[in-house]
Design an enzyme around this catalytic site. Structure first.
Site, PDB file in Angstrom:
ATOM      1  N   LEU A 112       0.831  -1.208   0.000  1.00  0.00           N
ATOM      2  CA  LEU A 112       0.000   0.000   0.000  1.00  0.00           C
ATOM      3  C   LEU A 112       0.860   1.250   0.000  1.00  0.00           C
ATOM      4  O   LEU A 112       2.077   1.197   0.003  1.00  0.00           O
ATOM      5  CB  LEU A 112      -0.959  -0.051   1.192  1.00  0.00           C
ATOM      6  CG  LEU A 112      -1.915  -1.235   1.090  1.00  0.00           C
ATOM      7  CD1 LEU A 112      -2.728  -1.393   2.353  1.00  0.00           C
ATOM      8  CD2 LEU A 112      -2.849  -1.086  -0.081  1.00  0.00           C
ATOM      9  N   GLY A 172     -19.069 -16.876   2.419  1.00  0.00           N
ATOM     10  CA  GLY A 172     -18.511 -18.112   2.975  1.00  0.00           C
ATOM     11  C   GLY A 172     -18.507 -18.067   4.478  1.00  0.00           C
ATOM     12  O   GLY A 172     -19.424 -17.513   5.097  1.00  0.00           O
ATOM     13  N   CYS A 188      -4.499 -10.663   9.439  1.00  0.00           N
ATOM     14  CA  CYS A 188      -4.636  -9.250   9.070  1.00  0.00           C
ATOM     15  C   CYS A 188      -6.033  -8.706   9.327  1.00  0.00           C
ATOM     16  O   CYS A 188      -6.219  -7.838  10.178  1.00  0.00           O
ATOM     17  CB  CYS A 188      -4.272  -9.075   7.605  1.00  0.00           C
ATOM     18  SG  CYS A 188      -2.639  -9.724   7.231  1.00  0.00           S
ATOM     19  N   LYS A 199      -7.527  -8.769  13.024  1.00  0.00           N
ATOM     20  CA  LYS A 199      -6.741  -7.896  13.905  1.00  0.00           C
ATOM     21  C   LYS A 199      -6.906  -6.428  13.512  1.00  0.00           C
ATOM     22  O   LYS A 199      -7.057  -5.561  14.380  1.00  0.00           O
ATOM     23  CB  LYS A 199      -5.279  -8.341  13.773  1.00  0.00           C
ATOM     24  CG  LYS A 199      -4.251  -7.458  14.396  1.00  0.00           C
ATOM     25  CD  LYS A 199      -2.897  -8.146  14.341  1.00  0.00           C
ATOM     26  CE  LYS A 199      -2.269  -8.139  12.958  1.00  0.00           C
ATOM     27  NZ  LYS A 199      -1.547  -6.937  12.587  1.00  0.00           N
ATOM     28  N   ARG A 248      -3.763 -18.849  11.803  1.00  0.00           N
ATOM     29  CA  ARG A 248      -4.208 -17.763  12.687  1.00  0.00           C
ATOM     30  C   ARG A 248      -5.614 -17.298  12.321  1.00  0.00           C
ATOM     31  O   ARG A 248      -5.895 -17.027  11.156  1.00  0.00           O
ATOM     32  CB  ARG A 248      -3.209 -16.601  12.628  1.00  0.00           C
ATOM     33  CG  ARG A 248      -1.924 -16.933  13.389  1.00  0.00           C
ATOM     34  CD  ARG A 248      -0.904 -15.848  13.257  1.00  0.00           C
ATOM     35  NE  ARG A 248      -0.371 -15.760  11.905  1.00  0.00           N
ATOM     36  CZ  ARG A 248       0.502 -14.833  11.508  1.00  0.00           C
ATOM     37  NH1 ARG A 248       0.920 -13.934  12.363  1.00  0.00           N
ATOM     38  NH2 ARG A 248       0.947 -14.828  10.267  1.00  0.00           N
TER      39      ARG A 248
HETATM   40  C1  UGA Z   1      -4.977  -9.226   3.479  1.00  0.00           C
HETATM   41  C2  UGA Z   1      -5.160  -8.210   2.314  1.00  0.00           C
HETATM   42  O1  UGA Z   1      -5.864  -8.822   1.257  1.00  0.00           O
HETATM   43  C3  UGA Z   1      -3.789  -7.704   1.816  1.00  0.00           C
HETATM   44  O2  UGA Z   1      -4.015  -6.689   0.829  1.00  0.00           O
HETATM   45  C4  UGA Z   1      -3.030  -7.112   2.995  1.00  0.00           C
HETATM   46  O3  UGA Z   1      -1.751  -6.683   2.572  1.00  0.00           O
HETATM   47  C5  UGA Z   1      -2.881  -8.154   4.073  1.00  0.00           C
HETATM   48  O4  UGA Z   1      -4.182  -8.598   4.492  1.00  0.00           O
HETATM   49  C6  UGA Z   1      -2.185  -7.557   5.273  1.00  0.00           C
HETATM   50  O5  UGA Z   1      -2.818  -6.773   6.006  1.00  0.00           O
HETATM   51  O6  UGA Z   1      -0.991  -7.789   5.477  1.00  0.00           O
HETATM   52  P1  UGA Z   1      -4.472 -11.880   3.718  1.00  0.00           P
HETATM   53  O7  UGA Z   1      -4.884 -11.718   5.143  1.00  0.00           O
HETATM   54  O8  UGA Z   1      -3.218 -12.620   3.417  1.00  0.00           O
HETATM   55  O9  UGA Z   1      -4.322 -10.421   2.993  1.00  0.00           O
HETATM   56  O10 UGA Z   1      -5.630 -12.695   3.006  1.00  0.00           O
HETATM   57  P2  UGA Z   1      -6.836 -12.392   1.996  1.00  0.00           P
HETATM   58  O11 UGA Z   1      -6.572 -13.118   0.743  1.00  0.00           O
HETATM   59  O12 UGA Z   1      -7.168 -10.965   1.903  1.00  0.00           O
HETATM   60  O13 UGA Z   1      -8.036 -13.169   2.731  1.00  0.00           O
HETATM   61  C7  UGA Z   1      -8.490 -12.796   4.035  1.00  0.00           C
HETATM   62  C8  UGA Z   1      -9.644 -13.648   4.453  1.00  0.00           C
HETATM   63  O14 UGA Z   1     -10.847 -13.238   3.819  1.00  0.00           O
HETATM   64  C9  UGA Z   1      -9.515 -15.139   4.176  1.00  0.00           C
HETATM   65  O15 UGA Z   1      -9.949 -15.849   5.323  1.00  0.00           O
HETATM   66  C10 UGA Z   1     -10.430 -15.384   3.007  1.00  0.00           C
HETATM   67  O16 UGA Z   1     -10.920 -16.695   2.981  1.00  0.00           O
HETATM   68  C11 UGA Z   1     -11.534 -14.371   3.287  1.00  0.00           C
HETATM   69  N1  UGA Z   1     -12.269 -13.933   2.090  1.00  0.00           N
HETATM   70  C12 UGA Z   1     -11.625 -13.266   1.091  1.00  0.00           C
HETATM   71  C13 UGA Z   1     -13.625 -14.190   2.000  1.00  0.00           C
HETATM   72  O17 UGA Z   1     -14.241 -14.800   2.905  1.00  0.00           O
HETATM   73  N2  UGA Z   1     -14.314 -13.763   0.897  1.00  0.00           N
HETATM   74  C14 UGA Z   1     -13.706 -13.091  -0.111  1.00  0.00           C
HETATM   75  O18 UGA Z   1     -14.395 -12.725  -1.090  1.00  0.00           O
HETATM   76  C15 UGA Z   1     -12.342 -12.840  -0.012  1.00  0.00           C
END
Ligand code: UGA
Length: 408
Positions: free
Chosen positions: A154, A211, A218, A221, A285
């Protein structure tokens, strides 16, 4: 090319360090966990991330990437120090800065000359000044330093943005999960709704998958920390609170669905597909699986679980479940299967074989990765999230296996 130190060899630090090394920089990854560093020096990675092992091996062998627990050694002659340690949730939802504090204090005692300290972890507003004050207080008098913020992906220099972006994405997820529960009761299909919404360029398709809610290190928190910051500064973060509540309910809905069909869950055999919070990681986590497993165990269900990569980590923290070698073993003899993580492997299962393994073919697809009609054709009693049908208690509850064999 630069000399870089990364403190914290975890999900953020290790990836950051390996990528910088691969770009040609000289990188030292520092962690106070001796076992972790010993493992890394032998090529054993503490986390799973696609392609990371190859990247680490290649750069370790070329001498551009090394690992140590010694601050003095890691910071000698370094130009940039990235702070990539954990900032977990504290008791009140605030970001717990204990690890950042101890990393910066240790750093201040060993750095010299000119150095740029980069806050990489997600940290609350004001952290830059706070880190600078520690360096001023504990660093050598002639130290020349700057503290900058570079939250992953970002915009630099404005870390508020990071919290707001993550909270907005979490809001999108909770929004679509609320629409999913409405669809479930009214007979709509949330996937169709999300597809239609996504066609509007102002909305977009991303992060509209209904879902079991968001997990990981991330979103949970950061939403909590932002709500905390808001509340202690005189705001009333109602929307953020609703986002968190909907997320909690999303996991709990699994329990309701199972109870609707099985009645009491005591002693019922249930298979769990997926443990990591999302596919392509072994990170557990805030994984919905942990919460669902906890709730099921509290009702004395018997559990058979499987995940393509998170089994070793899971064995250390989940007790009282049977760890299985594949999805079919997790299904064997079960009266219900709950798909928690949308791994590709689970999209490609032989569904007829899966069904044949089960005592009763109840399939709760917590990530909507399967086509309801197709699974029903195979003989499953299928429930997704917001896919138009919700399990009815009156519709002939599933009887326990001894009786099931006579009736199913
Ligand atoms: C997230 C952000 O997407 C990143 O841009 C950010 O840099 C990062 O946090 C961070 O703060 O460091 P991340 O936690 O690795 O990344 O995972 P995501 O792919 O964003 O998924 C987060 C959660 O949301 C997962 O449990 C996923 O299953 C869920 N999710 C995601 C949904 O339930 N529905 C969706 O449509 C998308």
């Amino acid at each position: 090319m630069s000399t870089i130190t990364v403190t914290g060899a975890g999900y953020v630090g290790l990836v950051t360090g390996a990528c910088f090394a691969d770009l040609g920089n000289t990188v030292t990854c520092l962690d106070i966990d001796e076992a972790r560093i010993a493992g890394l020096n032998r090529g054993i990675l503490p986390i799973y991330e696609p392609g990371l092992k190859e990247l680490v091996d290649r750069n370790r062998e070329s001498g551009r990437l090394r690992f140590t627990t010694d601050y003095q050694d890691a910071c000698r002659g370094t130009e940039f120090v990235f702070i990539a340690v954990n900032t977990p949730s504290g008791q009140e939802g605030e970001a717990d800065m204990g690890q950042v504090r101890s990393a910066v204090e240790s750093l201040a005692r060993v750095v010299s000359g000119r150095v740029i300290v980069v806050n990489k972890s997600t940290m609350p507003i004001g952290t830059g000044d706070w880190v600078a004050s520690i360096l001023e207080r504990l660093g050598p008098p002639d130290l020349q330093f700057a503290v900058v913020s570079n939250p992953e992906f970002l915009r630099e220099g404005a870390a508020m943005i990071k919290y707001a972006s993550n909270a907005f994405l979490a809001t999108k997820i909770s929004f679509i999960n609320e629409i999913a529960s409405i669809c479930e009761k009214l007979g709509g299909d949330v996937k169709t709704v999300a597809r239609g919404m996504g066609l509007d360029k102002r909305i977009g398709t991303a992060f509209l998958d209904a879902g079991l809610g968001y997990g990981g290190s991330c979103f949970p928190k950061d939403v909590k920390a932002l709500a905390h910051m808001a509340a202690v500064n005189g705001c009333h973060p109602q929307l953020l609170r609703a986002v968190m509540e909907i997320n909690r309910d999303a996991r709990r809905s699994v329990m309701w669905k199972l109870r609707q069909r099985l009645g009491s869950l005591e002693d019922r055999l249930i298979g769990i597909l997926g443990l990591s919070f999302k596919p392509n990681t072994d990170d557990l986590r805030e994984s919905p699986a942990l919460e669902i497993i906890h709730l099921l165990r509290a009702e004395h269900a018997r559990l058979q679980v499987y995940d393509p990569v998170a089994m070793d980590k899971a064995r250390r923290i989940i007790k009282g479940v049977e760890f299985c070698e594949d999805a079919y073993a997790a299904a064997a003899g079960a009266e219900a299967l709950v798909l928690v993580t949308d791994w590709n492997e689970f999209k490609q299962l032989d569904m007829a074989r899966l069904k044949a393994a089960m005592a009763y073919p109840l399939f709760i697809d917590g990530r909507n990765i399967h086509d309801p009609e197709q699974l029903r054709r195979v003989g499953f009693e299928y429930y997704g999230v917001g896919r138009g049908q919700s399990p009815e208690a009156g519709n002939g509850r599933v009887t326990r296996p001894t009786q099931v064999s006579a009736t199913v």
